[in-house]
Design a protein around this motif. Structure first.
Motif, PDB file in Angstrom:
ATOM      1  N   ILE A 307       0.854  -1.191   0.000  1.00  0.00           N
ATOM      2  CA  ILE A 307       0.000   0.000   0.000  1.00  0.00           C
ATOM      3  C   ILE A 307       0.888   1.237   0.000  1.00  0.00           C
ATOM      4  N   GLY A 308       0.575   2.173  -0.880  1.00  0.00           N
ATOM      5  CA  GLY A 308       1.296   3.437  -0.924  1.00  0.00           C
ATOM      6  C   GLY A 308       0.673   4.450   0.022  1.00  0.00           C
ATOM      7  N   LEU A 309       1.475   4.968   0.951  1.00  0.00           N
ATOM      8  CA  LEU A 309       1.007   5.951   1.927  1.00  0.00           C
ATOM      9  C   LEU A 309       1.835   7.218   1.821  1.00  0.00           C
ATOM     10  N   PRO A 310       1.269   8.364   2.232  1.00  0.00           N
ATOM     11  CA  PRO A 310       2.115   9.552   2.364  1.00  0.00           C
ATOM     12  C   PRO A 310       3.288   9.251   3.298  1.00  0.00           C
ATOM     13  N   THR A 311       4.424   9.827   3.004  1.00  0.00           N
ATOM     14  CA  THR A 311       5.637   9.474   3.737  1.00  0.00           C
ATOM     15  C   THR A 311       5.473   9.681   5.241  1.00  0.00           C
ATOM     16  N   ALA A 312       4.882  10.811   5.640  1.00  0.00           N
ATOM     17  CA  ALA A 312       4.703  11.064   7.077  1.00  0.00           C
ATOM     18  C   ALA A 312       3.792  10.031   7.708  1.00  0.00           C
ATOM     19  N   THR A 313       2.732   9.659   7.006  1.00  0.00           N
ATOM     20  CA  THR A 313       1.808   8.645   7.530  1.00  0.00           C
ATOM     21  C   THR A 313       2.470   7.279   7.600  1.00  0.00           C
ATOM     22  N   VAL A 343      10.776   6.535  -2.238  1.00  0.00           N
ATOM     23  CA  VAL A 343       9.466   7.071  -2.600  1.00  0.00           C
ATOM     24  C   VAL A 343       9.176   6.713  -4.049  1.00  0.00           C
ATOM     25  N   ASP A 344       7.974   6.229  -4.299  1.00  0.00           N
ATOM     26  CA  ASP A 344       7.573   5.887  -5.658  1.00  0.00           C
ATOM     27  C   ASP A 344       7.563   7.146  -6.521  1.00  0.00           C
ATOM     28  N   SER A 345       8.283   7.111  -7.623  1.00  0.00           N
ATOM     29  CA  SER A 345       8.428   8.306  -8.454  1.00  0.00           C
ATOM     30  C   SER A 345       7.127   8.710  -9.140  1.00  0.00           C
ATOM     31  N   SER A 346       6.229   7.777  -9.379  1.00  0.00           N
ATOM     32  CA  SER A 346       4.979   8.093 -10.079  1.00  0.00           C
ATOM     33  C   SER A 346       3.891   8.567  -9.128  1.00  0.00           C
ATOM     34  N   THR A 351       5.910   3.012   0.034  1.00  0.00           N
ATOM     35  CA  THR A 351       5.244   1.705   0.030  1.00  0.00           C
ATOM     36  C   THR A 351       5.448   1.009   1.364  1.00  0.00           C
ATOM     37  N   VAL A 352       4.331   0.568   1.943  1.00  0.00           N
ATOM     38  CA  VAL A 352       4.343  -0.216   3.176  1.00  0.00           C
ATOM     39  C   VAL A 352       3.933  -1.643   2.827  1.00  0.00           C
ATOM     40  N   VAL A 353       4.736  -2.609   3.265  1.00  0.00           N
ATOM     41  CA  VAL A 353       4.469  -4.016   2.989  1.00  0.00           C
ATOM     42  C   VAL A 353       3.876  -4.649   4.239  1.00  0.00           C
ATOM     43  N   LEU A 354       2.670  -5.200   4.119  1.00  0.00           N
ATOM     44  CA  LEU A 354       1.995  -5.860   5.223  1.00  0.00           C
ATOM     45  C   LEU A 354       1.808  -7.331   4.887  1.00  0.00           C
TER      46      LEU A 354
END
Length: 469
Positions: A307-313, A343-346, A351-354
């Motif tokens: 899941i892609g999250l904002p960096t701070a989150t 950080v994903d360039s697009s 990305t957080v891996v669960l």
């Protein structure tokens, strides 16, 4: 004065139908009578008569109208539902982030060598275990090569054993006999040579005959030396260098045999881990190139969600913490496995891996959408208002109506109190369902009209019917 008072207190008299008949006749004949002057006098007298009989209406009607207006004004004061607002210093925002279910391991399985595909033992959708055979290549030529190398090795091993055992006693005995025989022949040749020498000196034989016996003696002497050397070799045994060379030859054959066996083993395609067949790409009879994909395997035991999250989150999540994911309207428990450092360039997200803690297998498929809901506390002061309490204002702002108590009602009950409607501009900070967080010139405990604002205008008098907290 008394008569006048009595007259004023008497009820108004309504003219009878008989008294109104002359008026109707006069009106009907008015076009003809207007041409005559006496008609004006008659009309004046009739109007005066009507006013006399209706003097009660003239004197009493204003009082009745004022009373009715007062009742009507009281009825027009609309009841309103209000809410007593309370200030808040923060609010919680619930955001949902989407990601994709991925397999812990996925592989395009193929052979390392070229060959003809003879058998496939798995179909799409099958669950397979680690090291389970899935497909076979033709190994006829490899089996022939293996047999040839095996036979060759056996011959070389026999030679090595002979070298290590040394010559047989019979061979050594034969060598001794050969040396003895040659020694006797040499002794006889020596005797003949001495005799021929004397005969040559006496002139009984020619020089050629002397040379023949001398040459025979030298040949026998050389043969004796050769026989002695061979006997010494037999007595000393095989040289170490020959044994080492023979052993090296056998090792070379072992390596070639191992290479053939390895190719035979590589002709069997096995599952590298517990997985499920996703795609079968070829059928039996196909000639396969090295590295060509035969089956696609997906590991189902260790499903992951990215899941892609904002960096701070993302960095507010702790590695190893547990979260709840929603996949196809079902909730699964997941563990934060890792937070990728780039950080994903697009998407400009981290990305957080669960890792799913349960073993869903058939319930979850790779590629499904997973949703992660996170609650974040925002430090912002304001007031919660229902959406129905707001109306559009100017310059992108919104407005609400606040009740302001009118003066002179200190002794009035709550139901009889009258309030004036006051408009207050507010700024919407956040919308949550059917309520909004706003800020503006509002004050704590202000009474805000909660709904029906389209019925009111600033300055209008209203009365409070119900207050929510």
């Amino acid at each position: 004065m008394n008569e006048l008072s009595k007259t004023e207190n008497q009820p108004a008299k309504i003219p009878s139908q008989t008294s109104l008949v002359p008026i109707a006749l006069a009106v009907n004949k008015m076009p003809n009578l207007l041409t005559k002057k006496p008609v004006l006098i008659i009309m004046t007298l009739l109007i005066g008569n009507i006013l006399y009989w209706n003097r009660g209406l003239i004197t009493n009607h204003p009082i009745s109208i004022a009373s009715e207006n007062k009742t009507e004004t009281s009825a027009r004061i609309l009841p309103v539902e209000t809410i007593a607002i309370k200030p808040v210093s923060s609010y919680q925002v619930s955001r949902v982030y989407t990601g994709e279910v991925t397999a812990g391991r996925t592989t395009e399985l193929g052979f390392e060598r070229r060959g003809k595909l003879t058998q496939i033992l798995a179909e799409e959708g099958d669950f397979v275990k680690k090291n389970q055979a899935l497909a076979y290549l033709d190994t006829g030529n490899l089996q022939n090569t293996l047999r040839q190398l095996t036979f060759q090795r056996e011959g070389e091993v026999a030679k090595l054993q002979e070298m290590e055992a040394g010559p047989r006693s019979q061979t050594i005995g034969a060598a001794h006999a050969a040396v003895k025989d040659l020694a006797e022949q040499l002794e006889l040749a020596r005797t003949k040579n001495i005799r021929r020498q004397k005969l040559y000196e006496e002139g009984a034989i020619s020089r050629e005959q002397l040379d023949e016996i001398s040459n025979e003696f030298n040949v026998l002497k050389a043969r004796l030396e050769e026989a002695k050397n061979k006997l010494d070799e037999l007595l000393s045994g095989t040289r170490v260098e020959r044994i080492v060379g023979q052993r090296a030859l056998i090792k070379e054959l072992d390596t070639r045999i191992a290479d053939v066996n390895l190719n035979i083993a590589k002709s069997i395609l096995k599952a590298p881990f517990n997985s499920r067949i996703s795609v079968r790409r070829v059928d039996e009879g196909s000639v396969i190139s090295p590295g060509e994909s035969i089956l696609r395997l997906v590991e189902m035991e260790n499903l992951e969600v990215r899941i892609g999250l904002p960096t701070a989150t993302a960095y507010r999540l702790h590695q190893g913490s547990h979260q709840k994911l929603t996949i196809a309207d079902k909730t699964y428990r997941a563990k934060v496995e890792s937070i990728l450092p780039e950080v994903d360039s697009s998407t400009r997200t981290t990305t957080v891996v669960l890792k799913l803690q349960t073993n869903p297998q058939a319930q979850v498929a790779v590629g499904q959408i997973a949703r992660l809901e996170l609650t974040e506390t925002i430090r912002e002061s304001g007031y919660w208002l229902p959406v129905t309490s707001l109306v559009k204002s100017v310059r992108g702002l919104w407005s609400c109506y606040v009740l302001v108590e009118t003066p002179g009602q200190s002794n009035a009950s709550d139901q009889n109190k009258r309030f004036a409607v006051k408009q207050e501009d507010v700024e919407v900070l956040y919308v949550q369902g059917d309520k909004m967080l706003v800020r503006g010139t509002l004050q704590p405990n202000d009474l805000v009209i909660s709904k029906g604002n389209h019925r009111f205008v600033p300055g209008q008098l209203v009365r409070q019917s119900k207050t929510s907290k």
